[in-house]
Design a protein around this motif. Structure first.
Motif, PDB file in Angstrom:
ATOM      1  N   LEU A   1       1.008  -1.193  -0.005  1.00  0.00           N
ATOM      2  CA  LEU A   1       0.119  -0.154  -0.002  1.00  0.00           C
ATOM      3  C   LEU A   1       0.742   1.280   0.033  1.00  0.00           C
ATOM      4  O   LEU A   1       0.458   2.166  -0.438  1.00  0.00           O
ATOM      5  N   GLY A   2       2.137   1.161   0.372  1.00  0.00           N
ATOM      6  CA  GLY A   2       2.992   2.283   0.682  1.00  0.00           C
ATOM      7  C   GLY A   2       3.061   2.935   1.786  1.00  0.00           C
ATOM      8  O   GLY A   2       4.052   3.781   2.229  1.00  0.00           O
ATOM      9  N   ASN A   3       1.825   2.974   2.776  1.00  0.00           N
ATOM     10  CA  ASN A   3       1.923   3.461   3.822  1.00  0.00           C
ATOM     11  C   ASN A   3       2.431   4.894   4.115  1.00  0.00           C
ATOM     12  O   ASN A   3       3.099   5.248   4.953  1.00  0.00           O
ATOM     13  N   ALA A   4       1.374   5.588   3.514  1.00  0.00           N
ATOM     14  CA  ALA A   4       1.600   7.268   3.541  1.00  0.00           C
ATOM     15  C   ALA A   4       0.397   7.809   4.106  1.00  0.00           C
ATOM     16  O   ALA A   4      -0.824   7.402   3.562  1.00  0.00           O
ATOM     17  N   HIS A   5       0.302   8.459   5.093  1.00  0.00           N
ATOM     18  CA  HIS A   5      -0.770   9.336   5.489  1.00  0.00           C
ATOM     19  C   HIS A   5      -1.017  10.643   4.562  1.00  0.00           C
ATOM     20  O   HIS A   5      -0.825  11.665   5.140  1.00  0.00           O
ATOM     21  N   GLU A   6      -1.448  10.330   3.492  1.00  0.00           N
ATOM     22  CA  GLU A   6      -1.690  11.382   2.556  1.00  0.00           C
ATOM     23  C   GLU A   6      -3.030  11.061   1.637  1.00  0.00           C
ATOM     24  O   GLU A   6      -3.161   9.974   1.298  1.00  0.00           O
ATOM     25  N   LEU A   7      -3.956  12.043   1.781  1.00  0.00           N
ATOM     26  CA  LEU A   7      -5.200  11.967   1.153  1.00  0.00           C
ATOM     27  C   LEU A   7      -5.144  12.158  -0.364  1.00  0.00           C
ATOM     28  O   LEU A   7      -4.925  13.401  -0.506  1.00  0.00           O
ATOM     29  N   THR A   8      -5.280  11.176  -1.090  1.00  0.00           N
ATOM     30  CA  THR A   8      -5.260  11.314  -2.667  1.00  0.00           C
ATOM     31  C   THR A   8      -6.375  10.600  -3.359  1.00  0.00           C
ATOM     32  O   THR A   8      -6.456   9.464  -2.831  1.00  0.00           O
ATOM     33  N   ALA A   9      -6.812  11.042  -4.400  1.00  0.00           N
ATOM     34  CA  ALA A   9      -7.918  10.309  -5.284  1.00  0.00           C
ATOM     35  C   ALA A   9      -7.054   9.336  -5.956  1.00  0.00           C
ATOM     36  O   ALA A   9      -7.509   8.407  -6.800  1.00  0.00           O
ATOM     37  N   SER A  10      -5.772   9.544  -6.624  1.00  0.00           N
ATOM     38  CA  SER A  10      -5.276   8.571  -7.561  1.00  0.00           C
ATOM     39  C   SER A  10      -4.687   7.119  -6.714  1.00  0.00           C
ATOM     40  O   SER A  10      -4.508   6.834  -5.604  1.00  0.00           O
ATOM     41  N   LEU A  11      -5.151   6.249  -7.554  1.00  0.00           N
ATOM     42  CA  LEU A  11      -4.964   4.728  -7.272  1.00  0.00           C
ATOM     43  C   LEU A  11      -3.395   4.533  -7.193  1.00  0.00           C
ATOM     44  O   LEU A  11      -3.021   3.310  -6.864  1.00  0.00           O
ATOM     45  N   LEU A  12      -2.659   5.465  -8.016  1.00  0.00           N
ATOM     46  CA  LEU A  12      -1.263   4.996  -8.247  1.00  0.00           C
ATOM     47  C   LEU A  12      -0.391   5.574  -7.222  1.00  0.00           C
ATOM     48  O   LEU A  12       0.779   5.441  -7.026  1.00  0.00           O
ATOM     49  N   MET A  13      -1.152   6.287  -6.249  1.00  0.00           N
ATOM     50  CA  MET A  13      -0.369   6.957  -5.201  1.00  0.00           C
ATOM     51  C   MET A  13      -0.420   6.128  -4.040  1.00  0.00           C
ATOM     52  O   MET A  13      -1.235   5.413  -4.000  1.00  0.00           O
ATOM     53  N   PRO A  14       0.605   6.140  -3.124  1.00  0.00           N
ATOM     54  CA  PRO A  14       0.808   5.555  -1.769  1.00  0.00           C
ATOM     55  C   PRO A  14      -0.407   5.837  -0.903  1.00  0.00           C
ATOM     56  O   PRO A  14      -0.721   6.995  -1.027  1.00  0.00           O
ATOM     57  N   GLY A  15      -1.039   5.057  -0.052  1.00  0.00           N
ATOM     58  CA  GLY A  15      -2.204   5.493   0.957  1.00  0.00           C
ATOM     59  C   GLY A  15      -1.854   4.667   2.162  1.00  0.00           C
ATOM     60  O   GLY A  15      -0.503   4.249   2.461  1.00  0.00           O
ATOM     61  N   ASN A  16      -3.041   4.686   2.646  1.00  0.00           N
ATOM     62  CA  ASN A  16      -3.022   3.854   4.160  1.00  0.00           C
ATOM     63  C   ASN A  16      -4.329   3.160   4.381  1.00  0.00           C
ATOM     64  O   ASN A  16      -5.371   3.446   3.943  1.00  0.00           O
ATOM     65  N   SER A  17      -4.364   2.111   5.281  1.00  0.00           N
ATOM     66  CA  SER A  17      -5.415   1.563   5.559  1.00  0.00           C
ATOM     67  C   SER A  17      -5.554   1.551   7.220  1.00  0.00           C
ATOM     68  O   SER A  17      -4.319   1.618   7.750  1.00  0.00           O
TER      69      SER A  17
END
Length: 324
Positions: free
Chosen positions: A256-272
Motif C-alpha cells: 500500500l505504501g503506508n503514506a498518510h496522504e489523502l489522494t484520489a489517485s490509485l497510483l499513489m501510496p496510501g494507508n489503511s
C-alpha cells in the motif's frame, strides 16, 4: 430366587425422564455456545472502545474526518486510513466479483468433468495461502511489473481522461492503493468463487434443462435461471469476501505504501486502518498514540459490522421478496 420384573411403564418413564434431562443439557450447551459468541463480540467491541476512549475524548467525532496523523504533535485523525480501507476494498471487489462469477460459471456449466476437479482444488489451495505470502509476492513480483510496464501506460493514456483522469494519474511507483486492491482481489477471489460454485451446483438440473429445451442460450440460462435461484447466497458470498478485504492486514501493508496522504489517485501510496495499526503499534510511545491506534481498531470494527449488517438486511429483503 425369582427375580421380580418391573412393569413396562416404569422402563418407559425412566427413559422419558432421561431423554428430557439429555435434551435440557443439550439445549443448555448449545445455548451457552450462542451466548459465548455474543459475549465475545460485545467484549471485543467494548475493549477497543475503552482502549480508544482517550482519543475519542480528546478529538471527539472529528477523529473520523480529520486527515492529520502527526505523532510528534500528538494530533491524530482517522480519515486517511478509513478512506484507504474503503477504496482498496472497493477496487478489490470491482475486480474479484466478475472474475469469481466467471470461475464459478466455468466450473459448473462449461468445464469438462476431468478439469473441474483440478481447477476446484487449485481454488481451495489459493484460499489456504497465508496473507503474508500474498504480500511478499505483491512486493517483489507484482510491484516491479506494474511500475515498469503497466502504470506508465495508465498514467499516460488514462491519467489525461476527463472526470476520471485524477484516479489514474501519478508517478509509476508500483506501490499504492491500486496495487493493494489488486492483491486483495486475488486473495478474496477463491472465497467468493468457492461460495458461488457451491450454490450454483444446488440449482436443480431440471430447471436448466427446461430452459435449454425452450431454446435459451447458455447465457440466458445463467442469467434467468441460475442467478435468480441462487441470488441470496451469491450476495452473501460477495459480502463474505468484502469482509475479508476490509480487515486484511499483512498483504496490504506490503504494497500500500503506508503514506498518510489523502489522494484520489490509485497510483499513489496510501494507508489503511489495519496497515496503520500493524506498522505503528510497536512504536507508539505515548498514551495518546496507543489510544488513537486502538480507536482505529474500533472504527474498523464498526465499518465491518456495518457492512455485514447491510448484507444481512439485503438478504432478508430478498428472502421476503422470494416469499421465504
Amino acid at each position: 430366587m425369582n427375580s421380580i420384573a418391573l412393569p413396562a411403564a416404569d422402563h418407559s418413564d425412566d427413559r422419558s425422564s432421561r431423554d428430557v434431562r439429555n435434551d435440557r443439557a443439550f439445549a443448555w450447551i448449545v445455548g451457552t455456545a450462542g451466548v459465548f459468541v455474543l459475549v465475545s463480540l460485545i467484549a471485543a467491541a467494548f475493549s477497543m472502545f475503552w482502549g480508544g476512549r482517550l482519543a475519542f475524548d480528546t478529538f471527539g467525532l472529528k477523529f473520523l474526518w480529520t486527515d492529520v496523523w502527526d505523532p510528534v504533535n500528538q494530533t491524530f485523525g482517522a480519515l486517511v486510513p478509513i478512506y484507504g480501507t474503503l477504496v482498496t476494498a472497493f477496487v478489490a471487489m470491482l475486480i474479484a466479483v466478475p472474475v469469481s462469477f466467471g470461475i464459478a460459471m466455468f466450473l459448473t456449466e462449461i468445464a469438462p468433468k476431468w478439469l473441474r476437479g483440478p481447477v476446484g482444488a487449485a481454488i481451495e489451495l489459493l484460499a489456504g495461502i497465508p496473507s503474508i505470502i500474498y504480500g511478499m509476492w505483491g512486493l517483489f513480483v507484482l510491484v516491479p511489473v506494474l511500475s515498469e510496464h503497466v502504470y506508465p501506460w495508465v498514467d499516460e493514456h488514462m491519467g489525461t481522461l476527463p472526470l476520471v483522469g485524477r484516479f489514474f494519474s501519478g508517478p509509476p511507483l508500483g506501490l499504492g492503493m491500486g496495487t493493494a486492491g489488486l492483491v486483495l482481489a486475488i486473495m478474496v477471489i477463491p472465497f467468493i468463487a468457492s461460495v458461488m460454485r457451491e450454490v450454483f451446483l444446488t440449482v436443480p438440473g431440471r430447471l436448466k434443462e427446461s430452459a435449454y429445451a425452450l431454446g435459451s442460450t447458455r447465457w440466458e440460462v445463467v442469467w434467468d435461471v441460475v442467478l435468480p435461484y441462487t441470488r441470496s447466497a451469491v450476495i452473501g458470498g460477495i459480502f463474505l469476501g468484502l469482509g475479508r478485504a476490509l480487515g486484511e492486514t499483512m498483504a496490504v501493508t506490503f504494497v500500500l505504501g503506508n503514506a498518510h496522504e489523502l489522494t484520489a489517485s490509485l497510483l499513489m501510496p496510501g494507508n489503511s486502518i489495519a496497515a496503520t495499526i500493524a506498522n505503528e503499534f510497536a512504536e507508539a510511545d505515548s498514551e495518546m498514540y496507543r489510544s488513537s491506534l486502538i480507536a482505529l481498531g474500533f472504527v474498523l470494527f464498526l465499518v465491518t459490522f456495518t457492512v455485514l449488517t447491510i448484507a444481512r438486511l439485503m438478504l432478508r429483503q430478498l428472502a421476503r421478496k422470494e416469499g421465504n
